[in-house]
Write a protein that holds these residues in place. Structure first.
Motif, PDB file in Angstrom:
ATOM      1  N   VAL A 249       1.689   1.320  -5.383  1.00 50.81           N
ATOM      2  CA  VAL A 249       1.831  -0.129  -5.222  1.00 50.81           C
ATOM      3  C   VAL A 249       2.846  -0.367  -4.101  1.00 50.81           C
ATOM      4  O   VAL A 249       3.999   0.043  -4.201  1.00 50.81           O
ATOM      5  N   PHE A 250       2.396  -1.025  -3.048  1.00 49.76           N
ATOM      6  CA  PHE A 250       3.263  -1.421  -1.936  1.00 49.76           C
ATOM      7  C   PHE A 250       3.491  -2.923  -2.052  1.00 49.76           C
ATOM      8  O   PHE A 250       2.535  -3.699  -2.176  1.00 49.76           O
ATOM      9  N   GLY A 251       4.760  -3.328  -2.052  1.00 46.22           N
ATOM     10  CA  GLY A 251       5.059  -4.734  -2.228  1.00 46.22           C
ATOM     11  C   GLY A 251       6.021  -5.271  -1.190  1.00 46.22           C
ATOM     12  O   GLY A 251       6.428  -4.569  -0.250  1.00 46.22           O
ATOM     13  N   SER A 252       6.428  -6.513  -1.370  1.00 49.90           N
ATOM     14  CA  SER A 252       7.279  -7.199  -0.403  1.00 49.90           C
ATOM     15  C   SER A 252       8.690  -6.629  -0.340  1.00 49.90           C
ATOM     16  O   SER A 252       9.418  -6.864   0.635  1.00 49.90           O
ATOM     17  N   LYS A 253       9.097  -5.845  -1.354  1.00 48.85           N
ATOM     18  CA  LYS A 253      10.447  -5.264  -1.367  1.00 48.85           C
ATOM     19  C   LYS A 253      10.449  -3.742  -1.374  1.00 48.85           C
ATOM     20  O   LYS A 253      11.527  -3.133  -1.397  1.00 48.85           O
ATOM     21  N   GLY A 254       9.289  -3.119  -1.361  1.00 52.63           N
ATOM     22  CA  GLY A 254       9.273  -1.665  -1.398  1.00 52.63           C
ATOM     23  C   GLY A 254       7.985  -1.129  -1.969  1.00 52.63           C
ATOM     24  O   GLY A 254       6.962  -1.824  -2.003  1.00 52.63           O
ATOM     25  N   MET A 255       8.007   0.110  -2.453  1.00 50.20           N
ATOM     26  CA  MET A 255       6.790   0.797  -2.877  1.00 50.20           C
ATOM     27  C   MET A 255       7.103   1.763  -4.008  1.00 50.20           C
ATOM     28  O   MET A 255       8.187   2.345  -4.062  1.00 50.20           O
ATOM     29  N   VAL A 256       6.131   1.942  -4.903  1.00 52.37           N
ATOM     30  CA  VAL A 256       6.205   2.988  -5.918  1.00 52.37           C
ATOM     31  C   VAL A 256       4.940   3.838  -5.829  1.00 52.37           C
ATOM     32  O   VAL A 256       3.855   3.331  -5.549  1.00 52.37           O
TER      33      VAL A 256
END
Length: 340
Positions: A249-256
């Motif tokens: 999951v890549f998001g507006s504050k980072g990634m997991v």
């Protein structure tokens, strides 16, 4: 009442003595705290007898098993799941069912209705939710650590290769029995969001000789969500380097990122380069997750918990799978609302 690890022991009956049922039987018998493998049933009595003997329990027909256990673990072929869910519900037994719980929306809706009418819990086997790294990724999204999900990815590459493929494997297996895991994972990793559109590209690239029989072995599915996230789910039946399952999951504050190939941190250095051992099966990669999901179900049977993965979760993933199938057939994007 007997206890195990301080927990009252629940007697679980397993229906389905194939590969996945054999694995679950071993986990219940050896590793699931507070659970006992009380009986085994299968449409092939000889298979039930062999598995029961392996773990020192009884082989029974389905009706006898349902009278004699506290909860039911369904690991039969997928087409038999709905009928077995109905029979377990009618007997008043909590139900755990391997994915997919059904192959059509009508079947899953009827299964949900039967368990609700009988007042019995209904849990579905999406094991990735119980893997520590996937669970941590989910929690990071829930906690807002990576912000708003924007790009998502889920991968399942089985290591079988051409030799593991054959005529007679049910058409749509790659969507309803393999990618169903990825669809559930993507829905779970994007909590509160709904899928709105699905587009599929698929082919028989591993074993093209079986394409006329309906066996697709390679697929990529694009899913768009109502929160703007764009996700891909991909599957292939020929990862010769090992069992490859990952989520991102890549998001507006980072990634997991969850999942990975190495089965050991050991890396060997030699004249031919670097070598590292990889997982070769779902049983190896997800053993702890398989145990945890059935330990949760044992708690559900005792009345200590509610099902962490429900029939409604199974329905949501199946709806995406059915949209993916329609998209492949009609070579177009399919709105989720079209799948009714």
């Amino acid at each position: 009442m007997r206890t195990d690890h301080g927990l009252p022991v629940v007697r679980l009956g397993l229906i389905g003595a194939g590969r996945i049922g054999t694995m679950h039987a071993g986990n219940i018998a050896r590793d699931v705290p507070g659970a006992e493998l009380a009986a085994v049933a299968d449409a092939r009595p000889e298979a039930a007898q062999q598995l029961a003997e392996r773990y020192g329990t009884e082989a029974q027909d389905v009706d006898s098993l349902l009278k004699d256990v506290d909860g039911v673990v369904i690991t039969s072929i997928a087409a038999a799941h709905p009928d077995l869910i109905h029979r377990a519900a009618a007997a008043g037994k909590p139900v755990w069912c391997e994915k997919p719980a059904a192959l059509t929306l009508e079947e899953i809706d009827q299964a949900i209705a039967a368990t609700e009418a009988a007042g019995v819990p209904f849990q579905v086997g999406f094991n990735r939710r119980f893997a520590k790294d996937f669970a941590a990724a989910h929690q990071a999204v829930v906690d807002g650590v990576i912000g708003t999900p924007q790009l998502m990815r889920s991968i399942t590459r089985d290591p079988g290769g051409p030799a593991g493929l054959r005529p007679g494997i049910p058409p749509w297996t790659i969507f309803r029995e393999t990618l169903i895991h990825d669809f559930d994972t993507l829905l779970w990793l994007n909590p509160g969001a709904r899928p709105v559109e699905v587009f599929t590209k698929a082919d028989a690239l591993v074993a093209p000789q079986y394409k006329e029989d309906g066996l697709l072995d390679t697929a990529v599915v694009l899913i768009t969500f109502d929160n703007g996230a764009i996700a891909t789910a991909e599957a292939n039946f020929s990862a010769l380097y090992g069992y490859d399952v990952r989520g991102e999951v890549f998001g507006s504050k980072g990634m997991v990122i969850a999942g990975g190939l190495p089965s050991s941190p050991l890396v060997r250095y030699g004249a031919s380069g670097l070598q590292q051992q990889t997982f070769r099966s779902d049983e190896e990669m997800f053993h702890d997750a398989y145990v945890r999901e059935l330990a949760e179900f044992a708690g559900v049977v005792r009345g200590d918990a509610v099902p962490p993965v429900t029939g409604h979760d199974a329905r949501n993933a199946l709806r995406v799978a059915l949209a993916a199938m329609t998209s492949y057939q009609e070579s177009r994007a399919v709105r989720i609302e079209e799948v009714r």
